[in-house]
Scaffold this active site. Structure first.
Site, short mmCIF file in Angstrom:
data_model
loop_
_atom_site.label_atom_id
_atom_site.label_comp_id
_atom_site.label_asym_id
_atom_site.label_seq_id
_atom_site.Cartn_x
_atom_site.Cartn_y
_atom_site.Cartn_z
CD GLU A 1 -5.57 1.28 2.29
OE1 GLU A 1 -6.23 1.75 1.36
OE2 GLU A 1 -5.66 0.12 2.69
NE ARG B 1 -4.22 -1.49 0.31
CZ ARG B 1 -4.42 -2.78 0.01
NH1 ARG B 1 -3.46 -3.47 -0.57
NH2 ARG B 1 -5.56 -3.35 0.25
CB SER C 1 -8.53 -1.22 4.21
OG SER C 1 -8.84 -2.50 3.79
N1 EPU Z 1 -10.19 -10.53 10.21
C1 EPU Z 1 -10.78 -10.35 11.45
N2 EPU Z 1 -11.92 -9.59 11.53
C2 EPU Z 1 -12.51 -9.05 10.44
C3 EPU Z 1 -11.94 -9.26 9.17
C4 EPU Z 1 -10.77 -10.00 9.09
O1 EPU Z 1 -10.30 -10.85 12.46
O2 EPU Z 1 -13.52 -8.35 10.62
C5 EPU Z 1 -8.92 -11.25 10.13
C6 EPU Z 1 -9.03 -12.72 9.85
O3 EPU Z 1 -8.03 -13.36 10.62
C7 EPU Z 1 -8.71 -12.82 8.38
C8 EPU Z 1 -7.68 -11.72 8.23
O4 EPU Z 1 -8.12 -10.70 9.12
O5 EPU Z 1 -8.15 -14.07 8.09
C9 EPU Z 1 -7.57 -11.17 6.82
O6 EPU Z 1 -8.85 -10.68 6.42
P1 EPU Z 1 -9.18 -10.31 4.89
O7 EPU Z 1 -8.81 -11.44 4.01
O8 EPU Z 1 -10.56 -9.81 4.87
O9 EPU Z 1 -8.13 -9.19 4.55
P2 EPU Z 1 -7.58 -7.89 5.27
O10 EPU Z 1 -6.15 -8.10 5.54
O11 EPU Z 1 -8.44 -7.53 6.42
C10 EPU Z 1 -6.85 -6.86 2.99
C11 EPU Z 1 -6.95 -5.56 2.27
C12 EPU Z 1 -8.33 -5.37 1.65
C13 EPU Z 1 -8.58 -6.54 0.70
C14 EPU Z 1 -8.48 -7.84 1.53
C15 EPU Z 1 -8.70 -9.08 0.71
C16 EPU Z 1 -5.47 -4.05 3.49
C17 EPU Z 1 -5.35 -2.84 4.34
N3 EPU Z 1 -6.69 -4.44 3.18
O12 EPU Z 1 -7.75 -6.80 4.10
O13 EPU Z 1 -8.30 -4.18 0.87
O14 EPU Z 1 -9.86 -6.46 0.08
O15 EPU Z 1 -7.16 -7.91 2.11
O16 EPU Z 1 -7.57 -9.37 0.00
O17 EPU Z 1 -4.45 -4.63 3.12
C18 EPU Z 1 -8.82 -1.88 0.74
O18 EPU Z 1 -7.61 -1.67 0.63
O19 EPU Z 1 -9.65 -0.93 0.73
C19 EPU Z 1 -9.29 -3.24 0.94
C20 EPU Z 1 -10.57 -3.52 1.18
#
Ligand code: EPU
Length: 341
Positions: free
Chosen positions: A336, A165, A240
């Site tokens: 972000e 990012r 995010s």
């Molecule tokens: N999780 C939680 N609670 C939640 C959601 C997630 O505990 O409410 C934990 C779980 O352990 C899950 C892990 O977080 O396994 C990862 O969750 P997720 O796959 O939803 O991904 P993220 O790391 O929370 C990132 C990006 C998103 C992107 C998703 C999917 C960033 C800041 N965000 O989120 O990007 O859609 O991966 O690949 O890296 C964005 O940038 O606007 C965005 C939505």
């Protein structure tokens, strides 16, 4: 080119909070862009560029000129080596429409990045990423207008200094360039499909899709995103709000003494990435509402405008979350979203 004064441009942003600026102009070609820049130089006022307005939060009126970059056009270039195509989109093309354009022509590499809000021209600034892919994986080069010299400069991946990012344009290059077009190198055969992230593979198997096409992956990503992330047209948000923090293994081991269940992803021999969503949920914020603002019930990284919020309310909520996560884990979450102070 129509220049407007003292207007609220919230309809061009996805948070849907008041976004007042002294001047606003939309530019659809390079001449208009230069003309707009001339105006800001003559008036000696700051400039702010917006694309899809999907990563920005106004917490005060902006005393300067907001330029919405609407340059349009998609150009397919020579088949480099019969397995790839170079495809260039102008900065003002909608990101997801561009992804659709590519997957529907069987050009591979962007399908996991389906439905990300925003425009092509802002995608490199924060190296957008989702479902195991990042923009930098298929990036070839970009052209940007140097704001002081009006020269068009070409940046390859190395000079963009992409990180998680992050890029040159968020750091040393900030306020120095405006991106006018981006070229991607996509596969035309033997696609390098990424389906191991999260639920993609399982969900495709459930549908008895064993050899997914680009369109299958795109549709699956769209389905998962729609399930987890709020639609900005219905509930204002900027995806995010925070980045996933990167910490040292030593720091992780320290936290694990108290919280052994903490999830993490190893990214090198020394560093791990933690899901900020988990930290926020652990701190009790998931689904919580405070007046006009809240934390989304399905993804705690996403802050939402529940109807009539202003930017300061969203910002204050983010501050409380940062403080709580810091108190519990001694980790400083970074925003972000681009905050306009
Ligand atoms: N999780 C939680 N609670 C939640 C959601 C997630 O505990 O409410 C934990 C779980 O352990 C899950 C892990 O977080 O396994 C990862 O969750 P997720 O796959 O939803 O991904 P993220 O790391 O929370 C990132 C990006 C998103 C992107 C998703 C999917 C960033 C800041 N965000 O989120 O990007 O859609 O991966 O690949 O890296 C964005 O940038 O606007 C965005 C939505």
């Amino acid at each position: 080119m129509i220049r407007q004064e003292n207007i609220d441009i919230r309809k061009y942003t996805t948070f849907n909070v008041p976004a007042i600026c002294d001047f606003f102009v939309e530019v659809s070609n390079l001449n208009e862009l230069k003309e707009a820049l001339d105006f800001s130089k003559n008036k000696n006022i700051p400039v702010l560029f917006i694309g899809g307005g999907s990563n920005i939060l106004f917490i005060k009126p902006f005393h300067g000129l907001v330029i919405k970059v609407n340059l349009k056009g998609i150009e397919e270039k020579i088949d480099e080596d019969d397995k790839h195509i170079l495809i260039t989109a102008k900065a003002g093309e909608n990101w997801d429409a561009f992804v659709h354009y590519c997957t529907s022509r069987n050009y591979g590499g962007l399908e996991n990045l389906s439905l990300i809000p925003g425009n092509v021209g802002t995608s490199p600034i924060q190296n957008i990423g989702a479902y195991g892919a990042e923009m930098k994986d298929t990036f070839h080069q970009l052209k940007a207008l140097n704001i002081s010299t009006y020269e068009i400069e070409v940046f390859d991946a190395e000079s963009c200094k992409f990180g998680y990012r992050d890029s040159y344009f968020k750091n040393e290059g900030k306020n120095k360039y405006v991106i006018i077009e981006v070229t991607f190198k996509l596969t035309t055969k033997k696609h390098n499909l990424k389906i191991s992230y999260g639920d993609i593979k399982e969900e495709l198997l459930k549908k008895e899709i064993y050899e997914p096409t680009l369109a299958n992956i795109r549709n699956q990503v769209i389905e998962i995103r729609k399930r987890k992330l709020p639609d900005p047209a219905i509930m204002g948000n900027a995806g995010s709000f925070f980045k996933n923090p990167i910490i040292s293994i030593a720091q992780l081991e320290n936290i694990q003494k108290k919280y052994p269940e903490i999830p993490y992803y190893k990214i090198s021999n020394q560093l791990v990435k933690l899901p900020a969503a988990w930290l926020i949920e652990f701190a009790g914020w998931k689904g919580k509402k405070e007046g006009n603002v809240g934390v989304h019930k399905n993804q705690s990284l996403v802050l939402v405008n529940l109807g009539d919020a202003n930017g300061k309310e969203i910002y204050d909520l983010s501050k409380s979350i940062i403080e709580d996560v810091n108190k519990i884990f001694n980790i400083q979450l970074e925003r972000e979203v681009n905050i306009i102070l």
